[in-house]
Design an enzyme around this catalytic site. Structure first.
Site, mmCIF file in Angstrom:
data_model
loop_
_atom_site.group_PDB
_atom_site.id
_atom_site.type_symbol
_atom_site.label_atom_id
_atom_site.label_comp_id
_atom_site.label_asym_id
_atom_site.label_seq_id
_atom_site.Cartn_x
_atom_site.Cartn_y
_atom_site.Cartn_z
ATOM 1 C CG LEU A 164 -1.969 -1.210 1.292
ATOM 2 C CD1 LEU A 164 -2.505 -1.026 2.687
ATOM 3 C CD2 LEU A 164 -2.525 -1.342 0.065
ATOM 4 C CG HIS A 170 -3.415 1.134 -1.822
ATOM 5 N ND1 HIS A 170 -2.035 1.273 -2.209
ATOM 6 C CD2 HIS A 170 -3.944 0.708 -2.928
ATOM 7 C CE1 HIS A 170 -1.817 0.368 -3.426
ATOM 8 N NE2 HIS A 170 -2.890 0.041 -3.709
ATOM 9 C CD GLN A 223 -8.727 -2.092 -11.397
ATOM 10 O OE1 GLN A 223 -8.262 -2.951 -11.749
ATOM 11 N NE2 GLN A 223 -8.702 -1.439 -10.239
ATOM 12 C CB VAL A 228 -2.395 9.799 -4.748
ATOM 13 C CG1 VAL A 228 -1.300 10.577 -3.491
ATOM 14 C CG2 VAL A 228 -3.856 10.193 -4.029
ATOM 15 C CB SER A 286 2.046 2.576 -9.660
ATOM 16 O OG SER A 286 1.797 1.325 -9.834
HETATM 17 O O1 PAF Z 1 -6.619 -2.229 -8.432
HETATM 18 C C1 PAF Z 1 -6.163 -3.208 -7.860
HETATM 19 O O2 PAF Z 1 -5.215 -3.508 -7.126
HETATM 20 C C2 PAF Z 1 -6.719 -4.631 -8.569
HETATM 21 O O3 PAF Z 1 -6.952 -4.804 -9.939
HETATM 22 C C3 PAF Z 1 -8.237 -5.124 -7.822
HETATM 23 C C4 PAF Z 1 -9.243 -4.047 -8.047
HETATM 24 C C5 PAF Z 1 -7.743 -4.988 -6.286
HETATM 25 C C6 PAF Z 1 -8.486 -6.363 -8.102
HETATM 26 O O4 PAF Z 1 -7.529 -7.434 -7.925
#
Ligand code: PAF
Length: 287
Positions: A33, A37, A155, A178, A187
């Protein structure tokens, strides 16, 4: 903060919260993280009574030869960050918990169209892997809200479409990217960059913001912008997969009348596949 590793523990807690009339905001992650996040968790705490984060590195969203085996696992450090940020419940299942029948013959959720363009073109099966695991997580965490970072813009659209089409009672919220102080989008994969690559990495954001400014200033040749974006990245040591201007709502190619645009990019730098995007609104729609 409570950590549960099995579905029974997760379901027991969310059922108890729902029975008492509480709302739940959920942040699915693959761990390792960073501040991006944690910003999702901060927002989750503002909008719901209870917060759930999952950490699970989902094998079926990685293609052959991708980084599944080496994806950084930092559970203890992640737990500390989540506890410090005020999380209520961490769900950290193992593979068997989410794929009891194994991953080969498992039922898949596929969002057509959106899943095969841009990143989907270069990572076949990726978005089906994401949609499948997010469905499993939603069914069991029963969130009222689910928060995702907009760095993964495509996504977020895939998940919104899935939730719409499968009538899932959850509000999907895309949250701003961010960035590090030099503009690089945060990332987990940035840790794959060596020092020289890390110094060069912000070029990716600069290239898309410059293209956005050109569009806002009246540039109309999208094809030329895309070509020069690809060229600039290749000349500065990236291996670009795509540099695309798309309609923000559905990621289709923009046409006359469109004004809400996104510029999206995916490019390799050393061993890291970096993605980024910006959104813009033209004062005068495209002709
Ligand atoms: O974005 C991510 O970290 C992943 O694609 C997710 C949404 C947790 C699904 O595994």
């Amino acid at each position: 903060m409570q950590t549960v590793y099995d579905l029974a523990g997760l379901r027991a807690q969310v059922n108890e919260w729902h029975r008492a009339g509480g709302t739940i905001a959920f942040v699915p992650t693959m761990g390792n993280l960073h501040e991006g996040h944690i910003s999702l968790l901060h927002r989750a705490r503002e909008i719901a009574d209870h917060t759930v984060v999952s950490i699970f590195v989902n094998p079926i969203q990685f293609g052959k030869g991708e980084d599944y085996a080496k994806y950084p696992s930092t559970l203890a450090a992640d737990q500390e960050k989540l506890a410090a940020a005020g999380l209520d419940l961490l769900f950290a299942p193992n593979l068997d918990a989410l794929y009891p029948g194994g991953i080969e013959e498992d039922t898949r959720v596929t969002v057509p169209g959106l899943s095969t363009i841009l990143c989907g073109r270069f990572r076949p099966g990726h978005f089906s892997g994401v949609a499948t695991v997010v469905s499993k997580l939603f069914i069991n965490a029963q969130p009222d809200f689910a928060l995702f970072g907009l760095k993964d813009y495509q996504q977020v659209l895939v998940i919104k479409r899935m939730v719409h089409d499968l009538l899932m009672p959850v509000e999907v919220i895309g949250m701003p990217i961010v960035r590090e102080t030099d503009g690089l989008a945060m990332s987990s994969r940035n840790s794959y960059l060596n020092a020289a690559e890390r110094a060069r990495a912000p070029i990716i954001y600069r290239t898309i913001t410059e293209a956005a400014t050109a569009l806002e200033n009246g540039e109309t040749s999208i094809a030329e912008l895309e070509e020069s974006g690809m060229k600039r990245l290749a000349e500065t040591g990236f291996r670009p997969e795509y540099f695309s201007v798309r309609r923000s709502t559905d990621l289709e190619e923009p046409g006359p009348g469109d004004s809400e645009l996104s510029i999206l990019v995916a490019a390799w730098l050393g061993n890291a596949r970096l993605i980024d995007n910006v959104q813009l609104r033209l004062k005068t729609p495209l002709l």
